[in-house]
Design a protein around this motif. Structure first.
Motif, PDB file in Angstrom:
ATOM      1  N   SER A  12       0.808  -1.224   0.000  1.00 28.67           N
ATOM      2  CA  SER A  12       0.000   0.000   0.000  1.00 28.67           C
ATOM      3  C   SER A  12       0.841   1.274   0.000  1.00 28.67           C
ATOM      4  O   SER A  12       0.328   2.354  -0.285  1.00 28.67           O
ATOM      5  CB  SER A  12      -0.947   0.007   1.193  1.00 28.67           C
ATOM      6  N   SER A  13       2.126   1.163   0.251  1.00 27.03           N
ATOM      7  CA  SER A  13       2.965   2.364   0.330  1.00 27.03           C
ATOM      8  C   SER A  13       3.504   2.820  -1.028  1.00 27.03           C
ATOM      9  O   SER A  13       4.051   3.916  -1.129  1.00 27.03           O
ATOM     10  CB  SER A  13       4.135   2.120   1.280  1.00 27.03           C
ATOM     11  N   THR A  14       3.350   2.023  -2.078  1.00 26.14           N
ATOM     12  CA  THR A  14       3.907   2.410  -3.376  1.00 26.14           C
ATOM     13  C   THR A  14       2.905   2.192  -4.509  1.00 26.14           C
ATOM     14  O   THR A  14       2.041   1.319  -4.446  1.00 26.14           O
ATOM     15  CB  THR A  14       5.174   1.602  -3.706  1.00 26.14           C
ATOM     16  N   VAL A  15       3.071   2.986  -5.545  1.00 25.95           N
ATOM     17  CA  VAL A  15       2.308   2.811  -6.778  1.00 25.95           C
ATOM     18  C   VAL A  15       2.931   1.632  -7.533  1.00 25.95           C
ATOM     19  O   VAL A  15       4.150   1.498  -7.586  1.00 25.95           O
ATOM     20  CB  VAL A  15       2.379   4.087  -7.650  1.00 25.95           C
ATOM     21  N   SER A  16       2.102   0.800  -8.100  1.00 26.75           N
ATOM     22  CA  SER A  16       2.590  -0.316  -8.906  1.00 26.75           C
ATOM     23  C   SER A  16       2.162  -0.082 -10.350  1.00 26.75           C
ATOM     24  O   SER A  16       0.983   0.189 -10.624  1.00 26.75           O
ATOM     25  CB  SER A  16       2.008  -1.631  -8.387  1.00 26.75           C
ATOM     26  N   GLU A  17       3.122  -0.162 -11.269  1.00 30.57           N
ATOM     27  CA  GLU A  17       2.820   0.061 -12.690  1.00 30.57           C
ATOM     28  C   GLU A  17       3.387  -1.069 -13.533  1.00 30.57           C
ATOM     29  O   GLU A  17       4.436  -1.624 -13.215  1.00 30.57           O
ATOM     30  CB  GLU A  17       3.399   1.399 -13.155  1.00 30.57           C
ATOM     31  N   THR A  18       2.676  -1.384 -14.596  1.00 31.38           N
ATOM     32  CA  THR A  18       3.117  -2.410 -15.538  1.00 31.38           C
ATOM     33  C   THR A  18       2.401  -2.195 -16.862  1.00 31.38           C
ATOM     34  O   THR A  18       1.612  -1.250 -17.006  1.00 31.38           O
ATOM     35  CB  THR A  18       2.874  -3.829 -14.983  1.00 31.38           C
ATOM     36  N   THR A  19       2.654  -3.071 -17.835  1.00 30.47           N
ATOM     37  CA  THR A  19       2.033  -2.938 -19.159  1.00 30.47           C
ATOM     38  C   THR A  19       1.548  -4.293 -19.669  1.00 30.47           C
ATOM     39  O   THR A  19       1.916  -5.340 -19.156  1.00 30.47           O
ATOM     40  CB  THR A  19       3.029  -2.363 -20.196  1.00 30.47           C
ATOM     41  N   SER A  20       0.732  -4.208 -20.691  1.00 29.91           N
ATOM     42  CA  SER A  20       0.285  -5.354 -21.473  1.00 29.91           C
ATOM     43  C   SER A  20       0.365  -4.925 -22.931  1.00 29.91           C
ATOM     44  O   SER A  20       0.328  -3.721 -23.233  1.00 29.91           O
ATOM     45  CB  SER A  20      -1.157  -5.717 -21.115  1.00 29.91           C
ATOM     46  N   GLU A  21       0.477  -5.880 -23.833  1.00 30.88           N
ATOM     47  CA  GLU A  21       0.498  -5.555 -25.256  1.00 30.88           C
ATOM     48  C   GLU A  21      -0.671  -6.212 -25.967  1.00 30.88           C
ATOM     49  O   GLU A  21      -0.965  -7.386 -25.741  1.00 30.88           O
ATOM     50  CB  GLU A  21       1.812  -6.006 -25.902  1.00 30.88           C
ATOM     51  N   ILE A  22      -1.309  -5.422 -26.820  1.00 29.39           N
ATOM     52  CA  ILE A  22      -2.402  -5.922 -27.656  1.00 29.39           C
ATOM     53  C   ILE A  22      -1.910  -5.878 -29.089  1.00 29.39           C
ATOM     54  O   ILE A  22      -1.529  -4.819 -29.587  1.00 29.39           O
ATOM     55  CB  ILE A  22      -3.661  -5.054 -27.499  1.00 29.39           C
ATOM     56  N   THR A  23      -1.914  -7.032 -29.740  1.00 29.58           N
ATOM     57  CA  THR A  23      -1.482  -7.108 -31.132  1.00 29.58           C
ATOM     58  C   THR A  23      -2.696  -7.324 -32.011  1.00 29.58           C
ATOM     59  O   THR A  23      -3.424  -8.301 -31.849  1.00 29.58           O
ATOM     60  CB  THR A  23      -0.467  -8.250 -31.336  1.00 29.58           C
ATOM     61  N   VAL A  24      -2.908  -6.390 -32.927  1.00 32.50           N
ATOM     62  CA  VAL A  24      -4.050  -6.465 -33.843  1.00 32.50           C
ATOM     63  C   VAL A  24      -3.517  -6.604 -35.265  1.00 32.50           C
ATOM     64  O   VAL A  24      -2.636  -5.859 -35.687  1.00 32.50           O
ATOM     65  CB  VAL A  24      -4.948  -5.216 -33.736  1.00 32.50           C
ATOM     66  N   THR A  25      -4.075  -7.564 -35.970  1.00 31.43           N
ATOM     67  CA  THR A  25      -3.752  -7.760 -37.374  1.00 31.43           C
ATOM     68  C   THR A  25      -5.054  -7.629 -38.160  1.00 31.43           C
ATOM     69  O   THR A  25      -5.972  -8.422 -37.966  1.00 31.43           O
ATOM     70  CB  THR A  25      -3.140  -9.159 -37.610  1.00 31.43           C
ATOM     71  N   CYS A  26      -5.123  -6.590 -38.992  1.00 28.67           N
ATOM     72  CA  CYS A  26      -6.320  -6.358 -39.812  1.00 28.67           C
ATOM     73  C   CYS A  26      -5.919  -6.266 -41.271  1.00 28.67           C
ATOM     74  O   CYS A  26      -4.753  -6.010 -41.602  1.00 28.67           O
ATOM     75  CB  CYS A  26      -7.013  -5.045 -39.425  1.00 28.67           C
ATOM     76  N   THR A  27      -6.895  -6.409 -42.132  1.00 28.28           N
ATOM     77  CA  THR A  27      -6.681  -6.194 -43.545  1.00 28.28           C
ATOM     78  C   THR A  27      -6.102  -4.796 -43.737  1.00 28.28           C
ATOM     79  O   THR A  27      -6.595  -3.832 -43.145  1.00 28.28           O
ATOM     80  CB  THR A  27      -8.024  -6.319 -44.300  1.00 28.28           C
ATOM     81  N   ASN A  28      -5.057  -4.703 -44.538  1.00 31.38           N
ATOM     82  CA  ASN A  28      -4.361  -3.433 -44.771  1.00 31.38           C
ATOM     83  C   ASN A  28      -5.350  -2.322 -45.128  1.00 31.38           C
ATOM     84  O   ASN A  28      -6.209  -2.491 -45.974  1.00 31.38           O
ATOM     85  CB  ASN A  28      -3.340  -3.618 -45.900  1.00 31.38           C
ATOM     86  N   GLY A  29      -5.233  -1.191 -44.442  1.00 27.96           N
ATOM     87  CA  GLY A  29      -6.086  -0.036 -44.699  1.00 27.96           C
ATOM     88  C   GLY A  29      -7.382  -0.016 -43.910  1.00 27.96           C
ATOM     89  O   GLY A  29      -8.157   0.934 -44.020  1.00 27.96           O
ATOM     90  N   THR A  30      -7.630  -1.040 -43.111  1.00 27.64           N
ATOM     91  CA  THR A  30      -8.866  -1.113 -42.332  1.00 27.64           C
ATOM     92  C   THR A  30      -8.759  -0.241 -41.081  1.00 27.64           C
ATOM     93  O   THR A  30      -7.883  -0.456 -40.254  1.00 27.64           O
ATOM     94  CB  THR A  30      -9.155  -2.567 -41.900  1.00 27.64           C
ATOM     95  N   PRO A  31      -9.659   0.735 -40.918  1.00 25.92           N
ATOM     96  CA  PRO A  31      -9.673   1.497 -39.673  1.00 25.92           C
ATOM     97  C   PRO A  31     -10.364   0.674 -38.578  1.00 25.92           C
ATOM     98  O   PRO A  31     -11.332  -0.033 -38.848  1.00 25.92           O
ATOM     99  CB  PRO A  31     -10.484   2.746 -40.020  1.00 25.92           C
TER     100      PRO A  31
END
Length: 165
Positions: free
Chosen positions: A55-74
């Motif tokens: 409880s005395s410290t902030v804990s930070e980390t990350t995750s990665e999301i990999t998206v593969t879409c048809t080229n040019g797809t928003p």
């Protein structure tokens, strides 16, 4: 035996000229080749592990999301509020796995400074990207703030990642 001259000439012509005179001929046509490329996306995400929390410290980390879409797809990437009762996209909560009523608040952001909340309303708090020729990796920045006095336990939540295209 007498053979007439016309018979001899006819026989000579028959020997010199093939019986089947073949002349080359062709006929052509063409056909179309078509394909329809549909918009399509796939998504995978890595786990987000904050590790040991005090409880005395902030804990930070990350995750990665990999998206593969048809080229040019928003597309937009949205993150759910999680599975804990009472959690929202602005204040997510991990639930204790032994003391199931215990909650540990955490936050998910789309920027390295951890100031832009990552939610699930397209056009409001999602991440908007246009696909290129290769998969695109988006980083989710997580934070568990200091000052939470919760029961010792292993805490867990599950976030649904939705790609809208």
């Amino acid at each position: 035996m007498r053979v007439s001259l016309s018979v001899l000439i006819g026989a000579a012509i028959a020997v010199l000229v093939p019986a089947n005179i073949v002349q080359a001929a062709t006929a052509t046509t063409s056909f179309q080749v078509t394909a329809t490329v549909l918009k399509f996306c796939t998504v995978v995400a890595t786990p987000m592990a904050f590790g040991n929390y005090t409880s005395s410290t902030v804990s930070e980390t990350t995750s990665e999301i990999t998206v593969t879409c048809t080229n040019g797809t928003p597309y937009d990437i949205g993150l759910s509020a999680g599975t804990a009762a009472g959690a929202t996209v602005t204040t997510r909560q991990m639930s204790g796995t032994t003391v199931t009523a215990a909650r540990l608040n955490y936050f998910l952001y789309s920027d390295t400074g951890r100031t832009v909340n990552w939610g699930n309303t397209v056009g409001t708090d999602t991440v908007h990207i246009t696909a290129g020729a290769t998969p695109i990796i988006s980083t989710v920045y997580g934070r568990v703030p200091a000052g939470q006095f919760v029961a010792p336990d292993a805490y867990l939540d599950t976030i649904a990642v939705t790609v809208t295209y």
